[in-house]
Design a protein around this motif. Structure first.
Motif, PDB file in Angstrom:
ATOM      1  N   LEU A  40       0.840  -1.208   0.000  1.00 19.24           N
ATOM      2  CA  LEU A  40       0.000   0.000   0.000  1.00 19.24           C
ATOM      3  C   LEU A  40       0.871   1.253   0.000  1.00 19.24           C
ATOM      4  CD1 LEU A  40      -2.745  -1.119   2.573  1.00 19.24           C
ATOM      5  CD2 LEU A  40      -3.122  -0.630   0.150  1.00 19.24           C
ATOM      6  N   LEU A  41       1.908   1.249   0.824  1.00 20.02           N
ATOM      7  CA  LEU A  41       2.800   2.407   0.898  1.00 20.02           C
ATOM      8  C   LEU A  41       3.495   2.648  -0.445  1.00 20.02           C
ATOM      9  CD1 LEU A  41       4.387   4.646   2.280  1.00 20.02           C
ATOM     10  CD2 LEU A  41       5.779   2.955   3.406  1.00 20.02           C
ATOM     11  N   PHE A  42       4.033   1.582  -1.030  1.00 16.94           N
ATOM     12  CA  PHE A  42       4.757   1.745  -2.301  1.00 16.94           C
ATOM     13  C   PHE A  42       3.818   2.236  -3.411  1.00 16.94           C
ATOM     14  CE2 PHE A  42       7.623  -1.930  -0.671  1.00 16.94           C
ATOM     15  CZ  PHE A  42       8.318  -1.040   0.131  1.00 16.94           C
ATOM     16  N   SER A  43       2.569   1.764  -3.372  1.00 14.15           N
ATOM     17  CA  SER A  43       1.643   2.175  -4.446  1.00 14.15           C
ATOM     18  C   SER A  43       1.272   3.659  -4.312  1.00 14.15           C
ATOM     19  CB  SER A  43       0.406   1.285  -4.473  1.00 14.15           C
ATOM     20  OG  SER A  43      -0.376   1.506  -3.330  1.00 14.15           O
ATOM     21  N   VAL A  44       1.165   4.140  -3.073  1.00 17.58           N
ATOM     22  CA  VAL A  44       0.878   5.571  -2.895  1.00 17.58           C
ATOM     23  C   VAL A  44       2.083   6.386  -3.387  1.00 17.58           C
ATOM     24  CG1 VAL A  44       0.462   7.404  -1.200  1.00 17.58           C
ATOM     25  CG2 VAL A  44      -0.739   5.233  -0.989  1.00 17.58           C
ATOM     26  N   THR A 174      -4.404   1.908   7.506  1.00 15.88           N
ATOM     27  CA  THR A 174      -4.427   3.333   7.142  1.00 15.88           C
ATOM     28  C   THR A 174      -3.017   3.920   7.226  1.00 15.88           C
ATOM     29  OG1 THR A 174      -6.634   3.482   8.107  1.00 15.88           O
ATOM     30  CG2 THR A 174      -5.525   5.558   7.697  1.00 15.88           C
ATOM     31  N   LEU A 175      -2.252   3.408   8.171  1.00 10.00           N
ATOM     32  CA  LEU A 175      -0.910   3.948   8.436  1.00 10.00           C
ATOM     33  C   LEU A 175      -0.034   4.060   7.182  1.00 10.00           C
ATOM     34  CD1 LEU A 175       1.166   4.927  10.524  1.00 10.00           C
ATOM     35  CD2 LEU A 175       1.624   2.524  11.088  1.00 10.00           C
ATOM     36  N   PRO A 176       0.099   3.007   6.349  1.00 11.47           N
ATOM     37  CA  PRO A 176       0.961   3.169   5.166  1.00 11.47           C
ATOM     38  C   PRO A 176       0.449   4.211   4.185  1.00 11.47           C
ATOM     39  CG  PRO A 176      -0.168   1.026   5.138  1.00 11.47           C
ATOM     40  CD  PRO A 176      -0.405   1.631   6.473  1.00 11.47           C
ATOM     41  N   LEU A 177      -0.872   4.383   4.109  1.00  7.33           N
ATOM     42  CA  LEU A 177      -1.421   5.394   3.191  1.00  7.33           C
ATOM     43  C   LEU A 177      -1.047   6.791   3.688  1.00  7.33           C
ATOM     44  CD1 LEU A 177      -5.019   3.862   2.740  1.00  7.33           C
ATOM     45  CD2 LEU A 177      -3.027   3.523   1.274  1.00  7.33           C
ATOM     46  N   GLY A 180       2.640   7.413   3.236  1.00  7.71           N
ATOM     47  CA  GLY A 180       2.935   7.716   1.825  1.00  7.71           C
ATOM     48  C   GLY A 180       2.759   9.206   1.571  1.00  7.71           C
ATOM     49  N   CYS A 181       1.670   9.772   2.091  1.00  6.48           N
ATOM     50  CA  CYS A 181       1.428  11.225   1.925  1.00  6.48           C
ATOM     51  C   CYS A 181       2.538  12.023   2.604  1.00  6.48           C
ATOM     52  CB  CYS A 181       0.104  11.634   2.573  1.00  6.48           C
ATOM     53  SG  CYS A 181      -1.330  10.891   1.853  1.00  6.48           S
ATOM     54  N   ILE A 182       2.928  11.583   3.798  1.00  6.15           N
ATOM     55  CA  ILE A 182       3.971  12.323   4.541  1.00  6.15           C
ATOM     56  C   ILE A 182       5.284  12.303   3.752  1.00  6.15           C
ATOM     57  CG2 ILE A 182       5.376  12.350   6.651  1.00  6.15           C
ATOM     58  CD1 ILE A 182       2.896  11.158   8.120  1.00  6.15           C
ATOM     59  N   LEU A 183       5.657  11.126   3.261  1.00  7.63           N
ATOM     60  CA  LEU A 183       6.930  11.009   2.527  1.00  7.63           C
ATOM     61  C   LEU A 183       6.898  11.824   1.231  1.00  7.63           C
ATOM     62  CD1 LEU A 183       7.682   7.220   3.086  1.00  7.63           C
ATOM     63  CD2 LEU A 183       9.130   9.121   3.826  1.00  7.63           C
ATOM     64  N   ALA A 184       5.705  11.934   0.647  1.00 11.21           N
ATOM     65  CA  ALA A 184       5.585  12.694  -0.600  1.00 11.21           C
ATOM     66  C   ALA A 184       5.339  14.180  -0.322  1.00 11.21           C
ATOM     67  CB  ALA A 184       4.434  12.131  -1.436  1.00 11.21           C
TER      68      ALA A 184
END
Ligand code: GRG
Length: 280
Positions: A40-44, A174-177, A180-184
């Motif tokens: 999920l994280l990688f896809s975001v 929800t955490l990885p989603l 993902g926003c935070i890293l981006a």
């Protein structure tokens, strides 16, 4: 999951001094999990045009937290399961005290690993906060607390089961989603992804309950303990067909909500398709 990420997990879980606890941590982390949360994280990240490598430390940290929760959940004081991912659960392969320490070790290591993310200090603070918030006492741990309390409830309502799943399952999906926003650096999307993750967790848990009934122990890879434990689940309350309809309706809600986020959701949609078709 890609071999490179698996290798990364192995390196991170083995980089500390040798000990029986470290062996038990590696045993549980490398024990064939589906790696749903990293996917999920990688896809975001892909949706924001970012390389998956940026997410390795954070995905590893989330997978460590997820694994700790499973190790502790299998303990005799909790769900008392002998099998996890088709293999002896941590306390069976080692012993109870070592399994407790392995869970503790995975949880604390996660916070060290996530700080190796290549991003600003502000983003690191947000990541640490998200990890502790979603996994913590108002998150997954609260869900487990409700779950334990519900064991004494002979007639739990569907609303109570949903509340348990909201915390126990949805928070960690929800955490990885959110990460993902935070890293981006796309903080404005967090709220949309938070809503998507919460429904995704309900869908995922409902599927888990369905598989607990229709799956075989061999395929699911864990003890199919709900019926044995006389546990009331969504399936026992709604019936198998009712539960399957609910999965479909959750899925439709998620797909509609994807329109609201600012990234390309092609990769995330593929992951969601895979999850919907999962048989274990
Ligand atoms: C002990 C604090 C504490 C929490 C435990 C995670 C949990 C809470 C309990 C495990 C049992 C359970 C049904 C959890 C709901 C979440 C869930 C479906 C976990 C399994 O996740 P998968 O399918 O596992 O991603 P793999 O093995 O593929 O990594």
């Amino acid at each position: 999951m890609n071999k490179e990420f698996e290798d990364y997990l192995l390196v991170r879980v083995q980089e500390n001094d040798d000990s029986r606890t470290k062996d038990a941590m590696a045993y549980s982390l490398m024990n064939g999990g589906k790696r749903v949360r990293p996917m999920l994280l990688f896809s975001v990240l892909e949706g924001y045009g970012m390389d998956a490598h940026v997410g390795y430390p954070c995905a590893c940290a989330i997978e460590m937290i997820h694994t700790y929760s499973l190790v502790h959940d299998d303990l005799p004081a909790m769900d008392n399961d002998d099998l996890r991912r088709g293999k002896p659960s941590c306390h069976k392969a080692y012993d109870e005290a070592t399994a407790i320490l392995a869970g503790d070790g995975l949880l604390t290591k996660a916070f060290e690993v996530v700080l190796d993310s290549e991003c600003s200090a502000k983003q690191k603070v947000a990541l640490v906060k998200a990890l502790s918030w979603y996994a913590g006492i108002d998150g997954m741990i609260y869900g487990q607390t409700l779950d334990l309390q519900a064991e004494n409830d002979t007639n739990p309502t569907f609303a109570l089961l949903q509340e348990i799943d909201h915390y126990k399952t949805s928070k960690l999906l929800t955490l990885p989603l959110v990460c993902g926003c935070i890293l981006a650096n796309k903080f404005d999307d967090i709220d949309h992804f938070r809503k998507i993750g919460l429904v995704l967790g309900l869908e995922f848990q409902m599927q888990d309950d369905i598989l607990d009934v229709v799956g075989s122990e061999e395929v699911v890879g864990k003890s199919l303990s709900d019926e044995d434990n006389h546990k009331v689940t969504a399936v026992s309350l709604l019936g198998l067909e009712g539960a399957k309809d609910m999965v479909k309706s959750y899925d439709e809600t998620i797909r509609k909500s994807l329109d609201k986020v600012s990234c390309d959701v092609t990769s995330l949609t593929k992951v969601l398709d895979t999850l919907l078709k999962r048989t274990y």
